[in-house]
Design a protein around this motif. Sequence first.
Motif, mmCIF file in Angstrom:
data_model
loop_
_atom_site.group_PDB
_atom_site.id
_atom_site.type_symbol
_atom_site.label_atom_id
_atom_site.label_comp_id
_atom_site.label_asym_id
_atom_site.label_seq_id
_atom_site.Cartn_x
_atom_site.Cartn_y
_atom_site.Cartn_z
ATOM 1 N N ALA B 494 0.838 -1.202 0.000
ATOM 2 C CA ALA B 494 0.000 0.000 0.000
ATOM 3 C C ALA B 494 0.874 1.253 0.000
ATOM 4 O O ALA B 494 0.581 2.225 -0.689
ATOM 5 C CB ALA B 494 -0.937 -0.002 1.207
ATOM 6 N N ALA B 495 1.954 1.216 0.754
ATOM 7 C CA ALA B 495 2.856 2.370 0.806
ATOM 8 C C ALA B 495 3.423 2.656 -0.584
ATOM 9 O O ALA B 495 3.594 3.809 -0.970
ATOM 10 C CB ALA B 495 3.991 2.104 1.801
ATOM 11 N N ASP B 496 3.672 1.591 -1.349
ATOM 12 C CA ASP B 496 4.183 1.775 -2.715
ATOM 13 C C ASP B 496 3.134 2.357 -3.642
ATOM 14 O O ASP B 496 3.454 2.943 -4.663
ATOM 15 C CB ASP B 496 4.629 0.425 -3.304
ATOM 16 N N MET B 497 1.869 2.147 -3.297
ATOM 17 C CA MET B 497 0.797 2.544 -4.203
ATOM 18 C C MET B 497 0.348 3.982 -4.011
ATOM 19 O O MET B 497 -0.487 4.476 -4.752
ATOM 20 C CB MET B 497 -0.417 1.612 -4.040
ATOM 21 N N CYS B 498 0.828 4.630 -2.968
ATOM 22 C CA CYS B 498 0.371 5.999 -2.779
ATOM 23 C C CYS B 498 1.535 6.893 -2.397
ATOM 24 O O CYS B 498 2.691 6.469 -2.408
ATOM 25 C CB CYS B 498 -0.741 6.060 -1.730
ATOM 26 N N SER B 499 1.225 8.125 -2.084
ATOM 27 C CA SER B 499 2.315 9.056 -1.851
ATOM 28 C C SER B 499 2.000 9.954 -0.665
ATOM 29 O O SER B 499 0.920 9.908 -0.095
ATOM 30 C CB SER B 499 2.517 9.907 -3.103
ATOM 31 N N GLY B 500 2.980 10.754 -0.336
ATOM 32 C CA GLY B 500 2.794 11.789 0.680
ATOM 33 C C GLY B 500 2.507 11.235 2.067
ATOM 34 O O GLY B 500 3.074 10.240 2.489
ATOM 35 N N GLU B 501 1.588 11.945 2.714
ATOM 36 C CA GLU B 501 1.228 11.615 4.089
ATOM 37 C C GLU B 501 0.785 10.166 4.243
ATOM 38 O O GLU B 501 1.153 9.489 5.192
ATOM 39 C CB GLU B 501 0.051 12.514 4.466
ATOM 40 N N GLN B 502 -0.027 9.720 3.270
ATOM 41 C CA GLN B 502 -0.559 8.363 3.367
ATOM 42 C C GLN B 502 0.556 7.334 3.213
ATOM 43 O O GLN B 502 0.573 6.319 3.884
ATOM 44 C CB GLN B 502 -1.633 8.125 2.300
ATOM 45 N N LYS B 503 1.487 7.631 2.323
ATOM 46 C CA LYS B 503 2.618 6.719 2.134
ATOM 47 C C LYS B 503 3.327 6.531 3.477
ATOM 48 O O LYS B 503 3.631 5.428 3.896
ATOM 49 C CB LYS B 503 3.581 7.321 1.104
ATOM 50 N N GLN B 504 3.540 7.670 4.133
ATOM 51 C CA GLN B 504 4.216 7.626 5.425
ATOM 52 C C GLN B 504 3.395 6.820 6.429
ATOM 53 O O GLN B 504 3.935 6.019 7.181
ATOM 54 C CB GLN B 504 4.444 9.056 5.934
ATOM 55 N N ALA B 505 2.095 7.045 6.394
ATOM 56 C CA ALA B 505 1.220 6.335 7.342
ATOM 57 C C ALA B 505 1.326 4.833 7.126
ATOM 58 O O ALA B 505 1.463 4.061 8.081
ATOM 59 C CB ALA B 505 -0.220 6.798 7.164
ATOM 60 N N PHE B 506 1.307 4.394 5.856
ATOM 61 C CA PHE B 506 1.404 2.954 5.591
ATOM 62 C C PHE B 506 2.786 2.421 5.975
ATOM 63 O O PHE B 506 2.929 1.301 6.436
ATOM 64 C CB PHE B 506 1.104 2.642 4.119
ATOM 65 N N ARG B 507 3.799 3.257 5.779
ATOM 66 C CA ARG B 507 5.135 2.825 6.203
ATOM 67 C C ARG B 507 5.182 2.612 7.709
ATOM 68 O O ARG B 507 5.781 1.668 8.199
ATOM 69 C CB ARG B 507 6.167 3.892 5.820
ATOM 70 N N ASP B 508 4.531 3.547 8.404
ATOM 71 C CA ASP B 508 4.518 3.409 9.866
ATOM 72 C C ASP B 508 3.768 2.145 10.273
ATOM 73 O O ASP B 508 4.180 1.447 11.191
ATOM 74 C CB ASP B 508 3.875 4.642 10.513
ATOM 75 N N PHE B 509 2.659 1.878 9.556
ATOM 76 C CA PHE B 509 1.921 0.646 9.829
ATOM 77 C C PHE B 509 2.834 -0.554 9.607
ATOM 78 O O PHE B 509 2.858 -1.487 10.389
ATOM 79 C CB PHE B 509 0.712 0.513 8.899
ATOM 80 N N TYR B 510 3.568 -0.484 8.517
ATOM 81 C CA TYR B 510 4.456 -1.587 8.162
ATOM 82 C C TYR B 510 5.429 -1.871 9.299
ATOM 83 O O TYR B 510 5.686 -3.015 9.655
ATOM 84 C CB TYR B 510 5.214 -1.249 6.884
ATOM 85 N N LYS B 511 5.919 -0.789 9.885
ATOM 86 C CA LYS B 511 6.905 -0.952 10.959
ATOM 87 C C LYS B 511 6.324 -1.661 12.182
ATOM 88 O O LYS B 511 7.039 -2.273 12.953
ATOM 89 C CB LYS B 511 7.446 0.418 11.370
ATOM 90 N N GLU B 512 5.018 -1.561 12.346
ATOM 91 C CA GLU B 512 4.397 -2.255 13.488
ATOM 92 C C GLU B 512 4.436 -3.765 13.305
ATOM 93 O O GLU B 512 4.203 -4.516 14.244
ATOM 94 C CB GLU B 512 2.933 -1.814 13.642
ATOM 95 N N ARG B 513 4.659 -4.161 12.054
ATOM 96 C CA ARG B 513 4.722 -5.581 11.726
ATOM 97 C C ARG B 513 3.537 -6.352 12.275
ATOM 98 O O ARG B 513 3.676 -7.348 12.987
ATOM 99 C CB ARG B 513 6.029 -6.193 12.210
ATOM 100 N N LYS B 514 2.377 -5.880 11.955
ATOM 101 C CA LYS B 514 1.180 -6.589 12.383
ATOM 102 C C LYS B 514 0.964 -7.812 11.504
ATOM 103 O O LYS B 514 1.163 -7.748 10.287
ATOM 104 C CB LYS B 514 -0.054 -5.675 12.267
#
Lengths: 178, 804
Positions: B494-514
């Motif tokens: 998802a982070a690859d599919m979007c940009s800006g704030e949302q990209k960052q948000a998905f990256r942060d989600f990714y880091k949670e490794r849920k």
Amino acid sequence: MTDAEILQLIQEEKLRPVIKKLYTYYPVVKKHIIGNSGSRQEAEDIFQDSLIVLFTKIRSGNFELSSGLHTYLFGVARLLWLEELRKKNKKISSETIAYNQLAETGIEADIREDSKVKKAQAAIEQLGSKCKQILELFYFKKVSMKEIANDLGFSSEKVAKNQKYRCIEKAKEYLKTN
Amino acid sequence: MNAYTELIDKYLNNELSAEERKNFEEQLKNNLALKNEFDLQTQVIKGAQRMGLKNEVRRSFKKTKLTKTILKTVIAATIAVAVIATGYFVKKQLDKNDNEIRYELNEEGNKSWSEADKMLPSQTIRINPLRDTVIETKGGILFAIEAGTFLNKFGEAEKNPVDIEIKEALTALDIMKAGLSTTSNGQLLETGGMFYLNAREGNENLDIDQEKPIQASVPYNGKRNDMMLFDGKREKDGSINWVNPIQTVRQLTTTDIKQLNFYPPGYLDSLQKWGYNIRDKKFTDSLYYSFICGNMDIALPVAPAASDSIIEEKMRPTKAMKKGYSVEPGVMLSADGKSLFKQNCAVCHSMCDQHLTGPGMKGIADRVPPGRWLFDYIKNNEKLIRKGDVYANKILKENGGPAMPVFEGTLSSNDLNAIVDYIVKGDCYKTDDCEEINPSRIKAIWDKKFDNTFLATTEFEQRLQVIFKTCDDRILNLYVQNLDKNLYVLDSIAADMCSGEQKQAFRDFYKERKGGVRIDSKHMRSLQKYASDKKRIYEKAAFDAMENLMAEENKQNIAAFSERNTHALSESIRQSKVFEEELEMNLDEAYRQLGKLRNPAPPPVSYVSAPVSSAGWKNVDAYVIESTTNRTTLDYTDPQTGKKAMIQYKTATVNVTKQNEYDKVVAYLLPDKLSSFQLMKNKGVRFEENLNELLHYDLVVIGFKGNKLFYSETKTISAQSYTSVLKESTEQEVENRLNTSHAVSAKTDLLKDYKFQVFDQKENIRQKKIAEREKFKMKVYPIVFPCAPQLFWSEGHIIDDSAH
């Protein structure tokens, strides 16, 4: 030997078989202490002190068997070693969590109590060997003063008693000043 | 010598007489010095006992050379019990004197064992390796084993029953007890537990198929997200070093999906701010779903439901691929087909069927040759034409015009694949279709059916909020179509599919490794199907409902329009009729006063709307017409006879209490001699009309406030000021009153007008409601579709009620 049997034996002051039995846990404690930058000698010491804390606890009648003897024993050993590490100022971050868990079980209080008695023991340890003998025989082994006088070659029970008082006196003096 | 020492000792040894004892205890309470000495002495004695104990323990320690044998017997016994309990046959030669550990080979197939192996009891279980199996250990570890996970030495899936041996140390105590170190290459680890797992068929160790790793779920209540799984490496000294850490993921816990908030960000907050009850889910749902964009091309392969997510492509053929419109197999689509299409193709090609410079792309999959043709054509259409490709030449002929550019060299295979994928899947929406997250998609997944998927987790709830902000339907698809994946994998895509704030948000989600929620693939596919079917059904339903609503409203609008028209027409006729009557009466009276005979021919109707304003010669009729039209007093002197004709008009005013609080107030004057009523002029704060002295008027005032009616009547009013207090009434009551208590002559028209006024009021309420609804939806619109320009909705969608 079950935990309940061990408790029974300790109450009856029949320590030897109990100690033998409990020594089966020693390798575990040794592994832990050596694995956490301790020496063999320290491991021995910690384990022995742990046994003492356990016995004292059982004798006081406050021991509840809910968690099992070995649980208590390992808890004490672990905590004692932590104290030791702390004194040595070693890195103990990963242990802190477990430590906090143990603190809740009341083990900490037992250890604090024991460390006071340990000071009194140190006061006695610095006395002469005669003193130590008398005190150990009388208070620990419950040998009568008459027998002690006989065994240790005092001229009379009266002399032995006076000697005992003097020993206590010295130990008290030592405790007051240290 | 301290006198106390002996005394205290005697007391403690119980050597005092009863009296001495009592005396001592008394002193102990009062004599502080004694008390201190006493405490000290008991401490010393405890010290002496401790010393004795310590010596005893020490002595015993030296004598415990035999401990080791005891230890091993204990362990052997434990293991034997565990093994027997699981039905494992223990060899006969296992006897008490045997110091060897019972199991023959460790996980590496040799005999090197650590303390942990010896100290921790084994749990053994026999499973059928050809079935999916979940094992729960005593400590609560779950091992999920797929069918065919275990491989024998020939690398084939083991068919015979497999014995799985597990040892676990999950608490700090267990770990310590087992003598397991918690260090990795000398560094201390914080551990969440350790386990040992080995599988064996007979005496043969089995391998684990790397494609089918065993899923281990270890209970862990800590807060850290960075727990890792280490491999234990046996060292020569019998200890274990922990190596090769791999990230663990947290399995998610599902909750009741209906309790989650799947609305767009700010939706509930805004409604609450505007004073709506957001706990009324019926209301919040119906409002939100009223924004479902009807997709009128549902039957075409256009609906996003037909498209599969990107990673799905990698794993199994999409619908389009099955039909043979292949993207190159194994290619991971990293490029964004939509934006590539917009940059390179959209100038000449519509995604719908509109013919621009080139043909529209809608339905392209159904007409072009299957296989790689489309890919090759876009890449280099000239090459295909030169090669004599039939279809390429056909479309060249059909479309004429400038040839399509060659993209070979400009676009990579990856780009081309993305474009092919995009146009094959189709993306034709009518202009009023939403390109954002269609509420129908939310409705389709906000369903009990998904209760045991990661959709029903607060983690997904959080992601959905960000998905809304991306306004990208594909990202929602990514999650919905991959319910069997771990969230963090999807987060990363998802982070690859979007940009800006949302990209960052998905990256942060990714880091949670849920992690995810385990779901079998059959169930997943049925849910996917459910989600896409439902989406279409809801869209259709919403579209139909909207269409019906519009049709119904339209019908009513037309009816109301014609009703009002009819009324306006008949009102003008009625007014002219009543005017004529009054004029007739006035003329009669004027001629009577002048003592003249009157020519009874009535003036033409057209005069009514042409009030006389210019000076000049006028006969009596003209003066009377002027007077009647303007409702002013006639004061005419016949120049020939000197006789006077006078008909007085005098002003009556009616003040309706709190007139401004009514939606509408009508004041009727009911003349006794005319066949219809006169409407009083509404001056906003009061009603006014000039009364003809020849007539007696009754007054009826009707007020409308929403659905309520208010009424008052005054008999025979004169030219003065009245205050009218309206009383609440019902439609029927008012009608009854009008029917019974007034001048018979005006009744028919009065009732007719009254009924129109009632209708008019109802119509106004209806229009107001529609206007409010549209206004409200306009307010909510930017929340539901955060990316849409605001004007889009407001233009032409608001029913104008300024007519009233």
